[in-house]
Structures are given as C-alpha cells and as structure tokens.
Design an enzyme around this catalytic site. Structure first.
Site: not given
Length: 533
Positions: A206, A208, A210, A233, A235, A372, A391, A397
């Site tokens: 997706s 999205q 964080h 989050k 990453e 991203h 998302r 979702k």
C-alpha cells in the site's frame, strides 16, 4: 601477581515443566555428571552456569572432585575480581556479565496476499529451513524475527532443531534481561527494541506512512483495533535482489513536469490547485509544502467514481501512446500498478513519489511520516518494534486518507541510498539515523572467518545462504546452515567461519541474494544502533 588456575564449577539445574524428562534430557545428563546426582524421572529444562541468584554455580576447591569444599561463584569472584579484568570490573563489578551461549530461534511467517508464492519466496524458503514446515503453494510475504505479539519468535532449548522444546522469546528475555545489556533495558525495558524481517514482494504494498512518537500513541488510543502499537516505526530495507519501491515526494521541478504531462490528474484535482503549484516560488519552502499538501490531499480524497474514470482515461491514453513512443518508467509502473489494483487512486499518486530501484547490497531507510510503497523484490527489513501502518492507496485494507495526508512531512527530493560502510573485509554495516537498530551484512567465501566483537547490546543473526560454523571462546564449534536464526547476548564475541566445502554444499540451496556466488556463506545481523550504545 601469581596467576590463578582455572576453577571447576558445580552447577545448578532447573526442572521447569517444559523440559525433556530423565535420560532424554541433555541438561539432565550433563548435570548428573557435573553434580554426581542421579537422574530422576522428572523434566530437566536448563543447566545454569554463572552467578545468577536463581541458580548459582559453586567453585570446587579440590579440582573437579564433587566431594570437595565449595564456595558460591559470586562470592569467590568478589574475593578474586582480578580474574575478570579491570574493564569488566569497572563496568559490571565483580560479577559475570554474560550468559553462556547464543540461543536459536524458531520464527513466524506472514502469508499476506502480496507475497511471492511458494518456492519463489525467499521468506518461504528460509522459514521452511528454520521451522521444518513444508512450503505450500501460497503467498509468503514476511518472516518475522523478534518479540512482536503478532509474530513472536520462540527460543529453542535443544540447539537449532525446530523440534526442540521452546519458550516465547519475549518471556525468555523477561527472565534473562541481562542478555540485553543495562543501557538497552533502561531505555526500552526487557524486550528487543527492533523487529527484524525478510520480505518477499510480488505485488505492490500500500501507499503508506508510519506515525512518529507523538502520533503513534494517539492513534493507538483512538483505534487500537487498527493501530495496534503506541510506538513509532522507522524502518530500513536492505535489498537481497533487485528491489523496487516508491519513497518520498519528487522535487518541485519534476512534479511540475508530471502535472504538465498528465491532464487526467489536473482535471481530477482542479486547475486552481494545480496552477498554484505550477507558479509557486521554489525558494519559499513553506508555500511549496502547503501547495503540495493541497494537491496531494485533493487527489487522495477524490470520490471513487471520479478516480475510476480518471484511471481509465489515463490507462487508455497510455496504451495508445505506447504504440508510437516509449513510455517513461513512471508511466510503465502506473500500468503495472493498475493491473494489480484497478481503479485505485494509488495508481495516480505513484507519479508524485520517487521511483527507486535498489541493487543487492543497497539499503533504503524510511523515517516516520514519509510516504512509501514497496513494489517488487526480496529484502531484509528492520524497524522499531511496531506494526503501525497508515494506508491510503493500493490496498484492500482500511484506508485512513485524512490521517495520512495530515501527518506527512511533504519533504521533497530523492531518498538517501546506503551502500554500507566496510567494518571488515567481509562485513558491511548499514546505519540509519534511528537509535533502535542497524543492520550488518556478512558474506564469507569458503574457508574464511570473521569476528563479531563483543558489544553491549543484543543481536539477532540470520543465515541467508550456505553452511558454516560459530565459535564462542573455548567452546566447541556450533554448526550453522541456511535458515538458522539466533540471538547473541550483550557482551558476547563470536567467530563465524564458512565451510571449506561451502561451494559444493550451498549450491544445493536456493541463493537468497541473486548477486552472490553459490560458495558464499551469507548472514545478516540486526543490532541496536551504535549511535545509542
């Protein structure tokens, strides 16, 4: 000073109910020989060697005789601190700071629908070797290594065998917090601050972002069913194969060119918002951000009927133009995404984001509040321990468009690609600007060795390919192969060696890294970031 001889220890056994019974237990057999006690028909779970008050070892004073006088090891060390060395005493006092050896982990897999199917998935192949489970004709998306409740790892108590008795890693760490090191425990408690993964992406994830440390607990409180963690989050993805992703907003001049070549998007968001962006002075960062946020929010918030019509118009035009000109990389990507997610606003928003193609051994890190989407490929991923995702496109979702559009930083420009800093002949380190983690990649040719020095932080290692061994101090070598995953405690030095015949044996494995020769013994390590410890 007169040198001290080695001292023999009489050690303690723990008879937890999950232990193997009687003679079946390695812990029982060694304990019996060490202590002189007969083996009973009871579970024998752990043999403890050290100074912990729950199972202290005893120093024997007539060499190895079990009938000799004894003194608790902790007390003996307090009388003889010189055996520890000055630096150890200054750091931890007159006590042992380590556990005896690494622990092997049995890890969880996530079968999200975007994962590569069956044997095509690196996550599936490693999971199968790690767990002993056969690979099914299903999508295997992510292999999780850590303590997150949605995919917890298990500590194995009979070496690396997936049939061993086990205990959840989170529970084991709560019983053994010294594994983590004092500073890590003070900062994050008795748990791993990072979550380590292998991803195998066949279908785009997706659009999205964080949430950061401030927003994450707010979202968790408001919608704990959707946002399951109060933690941020950040990453990082380290490519094992060619790896495609969308990341961050393209710069202003490129965006102006995009809008000039995509009349369908202009019609959807409105001429007024687009004209404002096209005519803005790029030197005014505040105005640029406001104009970009306005256009992007209007695009992502458009009604589905209008989005479907716009995507169809753009698709029809590009298919016609493909007959007379070579489509741009972004236009080709948009058609790929439309096949995966028909009539989705994410197809249109992909033009606003940087398209990144990583080569094996390159890494991309993603801060909080940055848009991203991973597109295709296999990677090792590490992040702060959280599963929070906001998302807004390319997904069946739940979409939280309002939150995503309001939380983004709207920074523009191409992302920073990490090539890895050489820390030894065979090891590169990838260090993002986050305290919770960094990642090392080690590629050992056949017969070669390398040392991972003791650091005051915990590590998780994963063997991605090949065969070799691990040695700790004077202990016997521990054999390693593809799919082995193990936790190394703070303060422990390990030596890794690739098998001399690795070229022959590892050719039977599926290479995870398409750029590696079959003779390479390949591992990755997730560890708390050196900027913190």
């Amino acid at each position: 000073m007169k040198p001290l001889k080695p001292v023999f220890l009489k050690c303690t056994v723990q008879k937890y109910e999950w232990g193997k019974r009687g003679e079946e237990s390695v812990a029982a057999r060694i304990f019996s020989r060490n202590s002189g006690c007969p083996i009973e028909d009871k579970p024998y779970a752990e043999l403890w060697m050290g100074t912990h008050d729950s199972g202290p070892s005893l120093v024997l004073f007539s060499d190895s005789s079990l009938d000799s006088e004894f003194l608790p090891l902790k007390e003996w060390l307090s009388r003889n601190p010189e055996v520890l060395g000055n630096r150890v005493v200054r750091r931890w006092g007159a006590d042992l700071p380590f556990l005896f050896k690494p622990v092997f982990l049995k890890c969880a897999v996530q079968k999200y629908e975007w994962g590569k199917r069956g044997e095509e998935s690196a996550a599936a192949r490693i999971f199968s070797r790690n767990s002993g489970c056969p690979i099914e004709d299903k999508p295997y998306a992510e292999l999780w290594m850590g303590t997150h409740d949605s995919g917890p790892s298990l500590v194995l108590f009979s070496g690396s065998s997936p049939d061993s008795e086990f205990l959840p890693l989170k529970e084991w760490l709560s019983q053994n917090p010294e594994v983590l090191g004092d500073r890590v425990v003070r900062r994050w408690g008795a748990g791993l601050p990072f979550l380590f993964k292998v991803l195998s992406v066949a279908k785009a994830l997706s659009i999205q972002a964080h949430p950061d440390k401030e927003l994450a607990p707010v979202l968790h409180k408001e919608r704990p069913d959707i946002y399951k963690d109060p933690n941020h989050k950040p990453e990082m993805a380290l490519a094992l194969t060619e790896f495609e992703a969308l990341c961050g907003f393209i710069d202003l001049e490129e965006l102006k060119g995009v809008l000039g070549s995509l009349p369908e998007i202009v019609n959807l968001v409105g001429n007024e918002a687009v004209e404002e962006l096209l005519n803005i002075d790029r030197s005014d960062a505040k105005d640029v951000k406001a104009a970009l946020q306005s256009v992007f929010t209007q695009l992502m918030s458009a009604k589905q009927d209008a989005v479907s019509e716009t995507v169809l118009e753009m698709k029809s035009r590009l298919i016609k133009e493909k007959q007379v000109r070579h489509l741009t990389t972004k236009e080709q990507l948009a058609l790929r995404l439309e096949e995966q997610y028909p009539n989705d606003v994410g197809v249109l928003s992909s033009f606003f984001l940087n398209y990144v193609k990583l080569n094996p051994g390159e890494a991309l890190y993603l801060d909080a509040n940055e848009p991203h989407a991973y597109i295709y490929g296999d990677c090792v991923e590490c992040m702060a321990t959280s599963d929070n995702v906001v998302r807004a496109g390319l997904t069946p979702k739940y979409r939280d468009v309002e939150t995503l559009c309001s939380m983004l930083t709207y920074k523009q420009g191409y992302p920073n690609i990490l090539k890895g800093a050489e820390v030894s002949e065979y090891t590169k380190s990838y260090q993002p600007p986050f305290d919770e983690f960094e990642v090392d990649q080690c590629c050992l040719p056949a017969g070669r060795s390398t040392t991972f020095s003791a650091v005051q932080k915990p590590s998780i290692f994963i063997v991605l390919n090949g065969h070799g061994s691990m040695k700790i101090g004077s202990e016997d070598e521990i054999l390693l192969t593809t799919g082995n995953i193990f936790l190394v405690s703070a303060g422990m030095e390990i030596i890794l060696t690739a098998n001399a015949d690795s070229a022959e044996s590892s050719s039977k494995d599926n290479d995870t890294n398409e750029n590696n020769k079959s003779s390479t013994f390949q591992l990755c390590r997730a560890v708390v970031n050196s900027r913190f410890v």
